[in-house]
Design a protein around this motif. Sequence first.
Motif, PDB file in Angstrom:
ATOM      1  N   GLN A  61      11.012   0.795  -7.482  1.00  0.00           N
ATOM      2  CA  GLN A  61      12.095   1.710  -7.853  1.00  0.00           C
ATOM      3  C   GLN A  61      13.137   1.045  -8.752  1.00  0.00           C
ATOM      4  O   GLN A  61      13.741   1.701  -9.587  1.00  0.00           O
ATOM      5  CB  GLN A  61      12.777   2.261  -6.602  1.00  0.00           C
ATOM      6  N   SER A  62      13.339  -0.251  -8.582  1.00  0.00           N
ATOM      7  CA  SER A  62      14.349  -0.961  -9.373  1.00  0.00           C
ATOM      8  C   SER A  62      13.846  -1.324 -10.765  1.00  0.00           C
ATOM      9  O   SER A  62      14.598  -1.877 -11.568  1.00  0.00           O
ATOM     10  CB  SER A  62      14.797  -2.232  -8.639  1.00  0.00           C
ATOM     11  N   GLY A  63      12.586  -1.035 -11.047  1.00  0.00           N
ATOM     12  CA  GLY A  63      12.032  -1.349 -12.365  1.00  0.00           C
ATOM     13  C   GLY A  63      11.557  -2.779 -12.508  1.00  0.00           C
ATOM     14  O   GLY A  63      11.417  -3.286 -13.618  1.00  0.00           O
ATOM     15  N   ALA A  64      11.300  -3.445 -11.384  1.00  0.00           N
ATOM     16  CA  ALA A  64      10.927  -4.853 -11.401  1.00  0.00           C
ATOM     17  C   ALA A  64       9.502  -5.102 -11.894  1.00  0.00           C
ATOM     18  O   ALA A  64       9.157  -6.227 -12.232  1.00  0.00           O
ATOM     19  CB  ALA A  64      11.093  -5.450 -10.003  1.00  0.00           C
ATOM     20  N   VAL A  65       8.679  -4.067 -11.937  1.00  0.00           N
ATOM     21  CA  VAL A  65       7.280  -4.246 -12.330  1.00  0.00           C
ATOM     22  C   VAL A  65       7.136  -3.974 -13.824  1.00  0.00           C
ATOM     23  O   VAL A  65       7.542  -2.929 -14.317  1.00  0.00           O
ATOM     24  CB  VAL A  65       6.350  -3.300 -11.543  1.00  0.00           C
ATOM     25  N   GLU A  66       6.573  -4.943 -14.533  1.00  0.00           N
ATOM     26  CA  GLU A  66       6.382  -4.814 -15.977  1.00  0.00           C
ATOM     27  C   GLU A  66       4.997  -5.304 -16.369  1.00  0.00           C
ATOM     28  O   GLU A  66       4.320  -5.979 -15.603  1.00  0.00           O
ATOM     29  CB  GLU A  66       7.441  -5.622 -16.728  1.00  0.00           C
ATOM     30  N   ASP A  67       4.633  -4.979 -17.578  1.00  0.00           N
ATOM     31  CA  ASP A  67       3.382  -5.461 -18.179  1.00  0.00           C
ATOM     32  C   ASP A  67       2.153  -5.135 -17.331  1.00  0.00           C
ATOM     33  O   ASP A  67       1.285  -5.984 -17.135  1.00  0.00           O
ATOM     34  CB  ASP A  67       3.450  -6.971 -18.434  1.00  0.00           C
ATOM     35  N   ILE A  68       2.079  -3.909 -16.827  1.00  0.00           N
ATOM     36  CA  ILE A  68       0.913  -3.518 -16.022  1.00  0.00           C
ATOM     37  C   ILE A  68      -0.293  -3.366 -16.942  1.00  0.00           C
ATOM     38  O   ILE A  68      -0.217  -2.725 -17.993  1.00  0.00           O
ATOM     39  CB  ILE A  68       1.155  -2.196 -15.284  1.00  0.00           C
ATOM     40  N   GLN A  69      -1.369  -3.989 -16.525  1.00  0.00           N
ATOM     41  CA  GLN A  69      -2.639  -3.871 -17.233  1.00  0.00           C
ATOM     42  C   GLN A  69      -3.709  -3.549 -16.196  1.00  0.00           C
ATOM     43  O   GLN A  69      -3.640  -4.032 -15.064  1.00  0.00           O
ATOM     44  CB  GLN A  69      -2.981  -5.175 -17.940  1.00  0.00           C
ATOM     45  N   HIS A  70      -4.678  -2.756 -16.587  1.00  0.00           N
ATOM     46  CA  HIS A  70      -5.765  -2.461 -15.651  1.00  0.00           C
ATOM     47  C   HIS A  70      -7.036  -2.170 -16.413  1.00  0.00           C
ATOM     48  O   HIS A  70      -7.018  -1.732 -17.563  1.00  0.00           O
ATOM     49  CB  HIS A  70      -5.403  -1.302 -14.715  1.00  0.00           C
ATOM     50  N   ASN A  71      -8.114  -2.469 -15.771  1.00  0.00           N
ATOM     51  CA  ASN A  71      -9.443  -2.129 -16.252  1.00  0.00           C
ATOM     52  C   ASN A  71     -10.313  -1.924 -15.019  1.00  0.00           C
ATOM     53  O   ASN A  71      -9.791  -1.851 -13.904  1.00  0.00           O
ATOM     54  CB  ASN A  71      -9.993  -3.208 -17.201  1.00  0.00           C
ATOM     55  N   GLU A  72     -11.600  -1.858 -15.185  1.00  0.00           N
ATOM     56  CA  GLU A  72     -12.457  -1.592 -14.026  1.00  0.00           C
ATOM     57  C   GLU A  72     -12.524  -2.765 -13.056  1.00  0.00           C
ATOM     58  O   GLU A  72     -12.988  -2.609 -11.929  1.00  0.00           O
ATOM     59  CB  GLU A  72     -13.862  -1.202 -14.471  1.00  0.00           C
TER      60      GLU A  72
ATOM     61  N   ILE B  35      -2.070  -9.725  -8.951  1.00  0.00           N
ATOM     62  CA  ILE B  35      -3.330  -9.152  -9.413  1.00  0.00           C
ATOM     63  C   ILE B  35      -4.099  -8.573  -8.228  1.00  0.00           C
ATOM     64  O   ILE B  35      -4.092  -9.141  -7.140  1.00  0.00           O
ATOM     65  CB  ILE B  35      -4.181 -10.201 -10.174  1.00  0.00           C
ATOM     66  N   VAL B  36      -4.695  -7.420  -8.463  1.00  0.00           N
ATOM     67  CA  VAL B  36      -5.550  -6.766  -7.477  1.00  0.00           C
ATOM     68  C   VAL B  36      -6.944  -6.710  -8.104  1.00  0.00           C
ATOM     69  O   VAL B  36      -7.130  -6.118  -9.166  1.00  0.00           O
ATOM     70  CB  VAL B  36      -5.048  -5.342  -7.165  1.00  0.00           C
ATOM     71  N   TYR B  37      -7.882  -7.366  -7.468  1.00  0.00           N
ATOM     72  CA  TYR B  37      -9.252  -7.408  -7.978  1.00  0.00           C
ATOM     73  C   TYR B  37     -10.026  -6.201  -7.462  1.00  0.00           C
ATOM     74  O   TYR B  37      -9.949  -5.869  -6.281  1.00  0.00           O
ATOM     75  CB  TYR B  37      -9.952  -8.692  -7.523  1.00  0.00           C
ATOM     76  N   LEU B  38     -10.753  -5.574  -8.358  1.00  0.00           N
ATOM     77  CA  LEU B  38     -11.522  -4.384  -8.021  1.00  0.00           C
ATOM     78  C   LEU B  38     -13.016  -4.638  -8.201  1.00  0.00           C
ATOM     79  O   LEU B  38     -13.422  -5.418  -9.062  1.00  0.00           O
ATOM     80  CB  LEU B  38     -11.116  -3.218  -8.927  1.00  0.00           C
ATOM     81  N   ARG B  39     -13.776  -3.971  -7.402  1.00  0.00           N
ATOM     82  CA  ARG B  39     -15.239  -3.992  -7.549  1.00  0.00           C
ATOM     83  C   ARG B  39     -15.746  -2.610  -7.183  1.00  0.00           C
ATOM     84  O   ARG B  39     -15.489  -2.126  -6.071  1.00  0.00           O
ATOM     85  CB  ARG B  39     -15.852  -5.040  -6.640  1.00  0.00           C
ATOM     86  N   ASP B  40     -16.409  -1.986  -8.112  1.00  0.00           N
ATOM     87  CA  ASP B  40     -16.925  -0.621  -7.907  1.00  0.00           C
ATOM     88  C   ASP B  40     -15.816   0.332  -7.476  1.00  0.00           C
ATOM     89  O   ASP B  40     -16.007   1.168  -6.589  1.00  0.00           O
ATOM     90  CB  ASP B  40     -18.054  -0.623  -6.875  1.00  0.00           C
ATOM     91  N   GLY B  41     -14.635   0.181  -8.064  1.00  0.00           N
ATOM     92  CA  GLY B  41     -13.516   1.057  -7.762  1.00  0.00           C
ATOM     93  C   GLY B  41     -12.837   0.795  -6.437  1.00  0.00           C
ATOM     94  O   GLY B  41     -11.997   1.566  -5.998  1.00  0.00           O
ATOM     95  N   MET B  42     -13.202  -0.304  -5.784  1.00  0.00           N
ATOM     96  CA  MET B  42     -12.632  -0.631  -4.479  1.00  0.00           C
ATOM     97  C   MET B  42     -11.866  -1.949  -4.566  1.00  0.00           C
ATOM     98  O   MET B  42     -12.238  -2.849  -5.317  1.00  0.00           O
ATOM     99  CB  MET B  42     -13.739  -0.739  -3.434  1.00  0.00           C
ATOM    100  N   ILE B  43     -10.807  -2.065  -3.793  1.00  0.00           N
ATOM    101  CA  ILE B  43     -10.052  -3.309  -3.751  1.00  0.00           C
ATOM    102  C   ILE B  43     -10.916  -4.369  -3.088  1.00  0.00           C
ATOM    103  O   ILE B  43     -11.382  -4.194  -1.963  1.00  0.00           O
ATOM    104  CB  ILE B  43      -8.732  -3.145  -2.981  1.00  0.00           C
TER     105      ILE B  43
ATOM    106  N   ASN C 299     -11.612  -0.031  -0.105  1.00  0.00           N
ATOM    107  CA  ASN C 299     -11.256  -1.364   0.338  1.00  0.00           C
ATOM    108  C   ASN C 299     -12.462  -2.056   0.905  1.00  0.00           C
ATOM    109  O   ASN C 299     -13.189  -1.492   1.698  1.00  0.00           O
ATOM    110  CB  ASN C 299     -10.161  -1.235   1.404  1.00  0.00           C
ATOM    111  N   LYS C 300     -12.668  -3.302   0.498  1.00  0.00           N
ATOM    112  CA  LYS C 300     -13.750  -4.115   1.039  1.00  0.00           C
ATOM    113  C   LYS C 300     -13.217  -5.307   1.803  1.00  0.00           C
ATOM    114  O   LYS C 300     -13.963  -6.165   2.206  1.00  0.00           O
ATOM    115  CB  LYS C 300     -14.637  -4.628  -0.096  1.00  0.00           C
TER     116      LYS C 300
END
Length: 95
Positions: free
Chosen positions: A23-34, A50-58, A93-94
């Motif tokens: 809410q305070s705007g502390a998150v910047e430079d968000i990037q995402h891919n598969e 960073i949140v690692y994804l595999r087959d659309g799951m965390i 989630n895995k």
Amino acid sequence: MDKIRWNQLFTPRTLKKGYELYQSGAVEDIQHNEYAIKGSIFDDDDYYSIVYLRDGMIEDMDCSCENEDEYCEHIAALLYAYDPKGAASPIGNKL
């Protein structure tokens, strides 16, 4: 494995702190891919989460902070920024 909502991976206290950061705007430079969701979070210092994804799951989550909690407020803030509805959006989630 059944999909769960990402906010179920955090304690209520961590979610609250993460939401306040978001809410305070502390998150910047968000990037995402598969394969990942990543971004910079500005708290008392600059952190990279960073949140690692595999087959659309965390698959895993990591942050450059030294928080002893398994999943910190910086990761929660990143996920709020990526998915503001949180509770309404299942991300598998895995873990």
